[in-house]
Design an enzyme around this catalytic site. Structure first.
Site, PDB file in Angstrom:
ATOM      1  N   ASP A  73       0.927  -1.076   0.021  1.00  0.00           N
ATOM      2  CA  ASP A  73       0.013   0.086  -0.048  1.00  0.00           C
ATOM      3  C   ASP A  73       0.903   1.427   0.090  1.00  0.00           C
ATOM      4  O   ASP A  73       1.945   1.209   0.400  1.00  0.00           O
ATOM      5  CB  ASP A  73      -0.938  -0.061   1.317  1.00  0.00           C
ATOM      6  CG  ASP A  73      -2.109  -0.887   1.197  1.00  0.00           C
ATOM      7  OD1 ASP A  73      -2.390  -1.466   0.212  1.00  0.00           O
ATOM      8  OD2 ASP A  73      -2.591  -1.261   2.438  1.00  0.00           O
ATOM      9  N   MET A  74       0.348   2.421  -0.505  1.00  0.00           N
ATOM     10  CA  MET A  74       1.062   3.603  -0.384  1.00  0.00           C
ATOM     11  C   MET A  74       0.466   4.534   0.780  1.00  0.00           C
ATOM     12  O   MET A  74      -0.803   4.774   0.729  1.00  0.00           O
ATOM     13  CB  MET A  74       0.728   4.341  -2.108  1.00  0.00           C
ATOM     14  CG  MET A  74       2.072   5.692  -1.913  1.00  0.00           C
ATOM     15  SD  MET A  74       3.774   5.100  -1.333  1.00  0.00           S
ATOM     16  CE  MET A  74       4.264   4.412  -3.197  1.00  0.00           C
ATOM     17  N   GLN A  79      -0.879   7.126  -6.303  1.00  0.00           N
ATOM     18  CA  GLN A  79      -1.795   7.740  -5.877  1.00  0.00           C
ATOM     19  C   GLN A  79      -2.086   8.948  -7.078  1.00  0.00           C
ATOM     20  O   GLN A  79      -1.156   9.731  -7.104  1.00  0.00           O
ATOM     21  CB  GLN A  79      -1.784   8.323  -4.589  1.00  0.00           C
ATOM     22  CG  GLN A  79      -1.601   7.317  -3.456  1.00  0.00           C
ATOM     23  CD  GLN A  79      -0.673   7.756  -2.269  1.00  0.00           C
ATOM     24  OE1 GLN A  79       0.395   8.573  -2.331  1.00  0.00           O
ATOM     25  NE2 GLN A  79      -0.935   7.523  -1.017  1.00  0.00           N
ATOM     26  N   ARG A  91      -1.182  -0.689  -8.362  1.00  0.00           N
ATOM     27  CA  ARG A  91      -2.682  -0.170  -8.291  1.00  0.00           C
ATOM     28  C   ARG A  91      -2.676   1.219  -8.162  1.00  0.00           C
ATOM     29  O   ARG A  91      -2.049   1.958  -7.779  1.00  0.00           O
ATOM     30  CB  ARG A  91      -2.989  -0.838  -6.998  1.00  0.00           C
ATOM     31  CG  ARG A  91      -4.364  -0.346  -6.346  1.00  0.00           C
ATOM     32  CD  ARG A  91      -4.450  -0.244  -4.921  1.00  0.00           C
ATOM     33  NE  ARG A  91      -4.643  -1.740  -4.250  1.00  0.00           N
ATOM     34  CZ  ARG A  91      -4.207  -1.957  -3.045  1.00  0.00           C
ATOM     35  NH1 ARG A  91      -3.760  -0.782  -2.283  1.00  0.00           N
ATOM     36  NH2 ARG A  91      -4.265  -3.222  -2.539  1.00  0.00           N
ATOM     37  N   LYS A 106      -6.897   7.296  -5.753  1.00  0.00           N
ATOM     38  CA  LYS A 106      -6.676   8.636  -5.778  1.00  0.00           C
ATOM     39  C   LYS A 106      -5.722   9.071  -5.050  1.00  0.00           C
ATOM     40  O   LYS A 106      -5.014  10.031  -4.985  1.00  0.00           O
ATOM     41  CB  LYS A 106      -8.163   9.192  -5.730  1.00  0.00           C
ATOM     42  CG  LYS A 106      -9.191   9.129  -6.804  1.00  0.00           C
ATOM     43  CD  LYS A 106     -10.198   9.624  -6.800  1.00  0.00           C
ATOM     44  CE  LYS A 106     -11.013   9.512  -7.877  1.00  0.00           C
ATOM     45  NZ  LYS A 106     -12.734  10.165  -7.569  1.00  0.00           N
ATOM     46  N   THR A 152     -10.989   2.090  -7.565  1.00  0.00           N
ATOM     47  CA  THR A 152     -11.812   3.295  -7.354  1.00  0.00           C
ATOM     48  C   THR A 152     -13.094   3.161  -7.366  1.00  0.00           C
ATOM     49  O   THR A 152     -13.649   1.944  -7.954  1.00  0.00           O
ATOM     50  CB  THR A 152     -11.578   4.433  -8.691  1.00  0.00           C
ATOM     51  OG1 THR A 152     -12.454   5.588  -8.453  1.00  0.00           O
ATOM     52  CG2 THR A 152     -11.895   3.764  -9.947  1.00  0.00           C
ATOM     53  N   ARG A 206     -10.297   7.475   7.591  1.00  0.00           N
ATOM     54  CA  ARG A 206     -10.034   7.906   6.355  1.00  0.00           C
ATOM     55  C   ARG A 206     -11.423   7.846   5.531  1.00  0.00           C
ATOM     56  O   ARG A 206     -11.607   8.255   4.582  1.00  0.00           O
ATOM     57  CB  ARG A 206      -9.013   7.315   5.687  1.00  0.00           C
ATOM     58  CG  ARG A 206      -7.357   7.809   6.224  1.00  0.00           C
ATOM     59  CD  ARG A 206      -6.303   7.345   5.336  1.00  0.00           C
ATOM     60  NE  ARG A 206      -6.075   6.055   5.426  1.00  0.00           N
ATOM     61  CZ  ARG A 206      -5.251   5.246   6.463  1.00  0.00           C
ATOM     62  NH1 ARG A 206      -4.740   6.001   7.499  1.00  0.00           N
ATOM     63  NH2 ARG A 206      -5.129   3.797   6.443  1.00  0.00           N
TER      64      ARG A 206
END
Ligand code: FDA
Length: 309
Positions: free
Chosen positions: A130-131, A161, A182, A185, A224, A286
């Site tokens: 994940d970022m 992102q 992946r 946004k 998304t 979030r």
């Protein structure tokens, strides 16, 4: 304003101690979180698989403050991989580098990742990194491109992102490398210097990066729930002769289940990100920040409860 406040609160651990005891908070959070234990999450993954949807299991937790905590998290992810195999689930895993010790010691973080990726390779699985916030972007990409991708190739993927100004250059490099990306946004509170402040720019950037990935990426994941971007991806792939088997759509557990099923019925690959664990507070906040209507829903329930008393 509300988004910024919720994202600020997501970074306050003291608020979590307060919220964790609230039945109402868990009631709302459980819409987005598959449970506090792996045992609770597994049936949710099985249910998704039963509907032809694949999953990515995520052990909630980030920004650990002790090496032992990071090692325990890595050991749990290894157990998750074993459980996925034992239960024959169509599922991979997602991990956050700050949970693996990135902010404590980059060497420890890399060691934890190698442990997880060795097992993923043994069992034929896949690990998505994940970022997190832009304070970690450079280090995350550095570890991925410098140490992990050269060794584990198709067993490991990364996240980009679209709200970050730097992402066009990152996507070009990752597509040339053949890395699995992946695209999302972006979910963190970021300064204007690094991220587009206007939603229209974030969406425009998403559309541009998505088209690069569809044309030149290695099995990109379009993460998304935005119906306009999903429709655009479908039109673009169709017009460019890109088969539906060459990419997948991804959504979060508990969000737009109708759209997940519609895409599956239309012949697309769909994967749902399934988070579980006791550290659900920042993730939950979030999700609230993404959609103010979620906050209105909570306030409505609080009001109903107080009227009943
Ligand atoms: P947008 O926020 O514009 O929402 C479009 C529509 O989707 C809304 O109108 C609403 O209908 C629905 N929707 C979106 N969020 C909702 C919510 N919380 N509750 C209810 N409805 C909602 N981010 C990150 O920074 N690093 C990461 O590694 C990841 N990983 C990731 C994996 C996957 C599989 C997904 C789907 C998303 C992420 N994200 C992420 C989160 C991502 O950056 C983004 O914050 C959310 O996906 C929301 O953005 P949308 O693209 O859905 O668009």
């Amino acid at each position: 304003m509300l988004r910024a406040s919720l994202l600020y609160l997501s970074e306050q651990p003291r608020v979590f101690s307060f919220v964790r005891g609230s039945r109402l908070a868990w009631y709302v959070a459980s819409r987005f979180v598959a449970g506090e234990t792996l045992d609770a999450a597994v049936p949710k993954v099985r249910d998704l698989n039963g509907r032809g949807i694949t999953a990515s299991l995520d052990l909630l937790g980030e920004s650990v403050t002790a090496a032992a905590e990071a090692r325990t998290a890595a050991a749990t992810v290894v157990q998750m991989l074993d459980r996925i195999v034992a239960e024959r689930l169509d599922c991979n895993v997602s991990v956050k580098l700050t949970q693996m010790g990135l902010d404590l010691d980059a060497g420890l973080c890399a060691e934890n990742l190698r442990r997880i990726l060795d097992r993923a390779r043994d069992v034929g699985s896949f690990v998505r990194i994940d970022m997190e916030s832009s304070a970690h972007t450079e280090r995350t990409l550095g570890l991925f491109e410098g140490e992990l991708f050269p060794v584990y190739r198709d067993r490991v993927g990364i996240v980009i992102q679209s709200y970050l100004r730097r992402s066009a250059a990152d996507i070009e490099r990752l597509a040339a490398l053949g890395a699995r990306v992946r695209l999302c946004k972006g979910a963190y509170k970021e300064p204007e210097a690094v991220a587009f402040p206007r939603k229209a720019d974030v969406n425009r950037s998403y559309a541009e990066l998505m088209e690069v990935l569809l044309q030149r990426g290695n099995y990109p994941a379009l993460a998304t729930h935005d119906p306009a971007l999903i429709a655009r991806a479908r039109r673009f792939a169709e017009a460019s002769g890109i088969a539906a088997s060459r990419f997948e759509f991804q959504m979060l557990y508990g969000i737009r289940r109708d759209l997940q099923e519609e895409l599956k019925r239309a012949g697309y690959n769909v994967r749902v990100y399934v988070p579980f664990g006791t550290h659900w507070y920042p993730y939950f906040m979030r999700r609230l920040a993404e959609r103010p209507a979620n906050v209105a829903f909570i306030l409505g329930n609080v009001l109903k409860e107080s009227v009943r008393r």
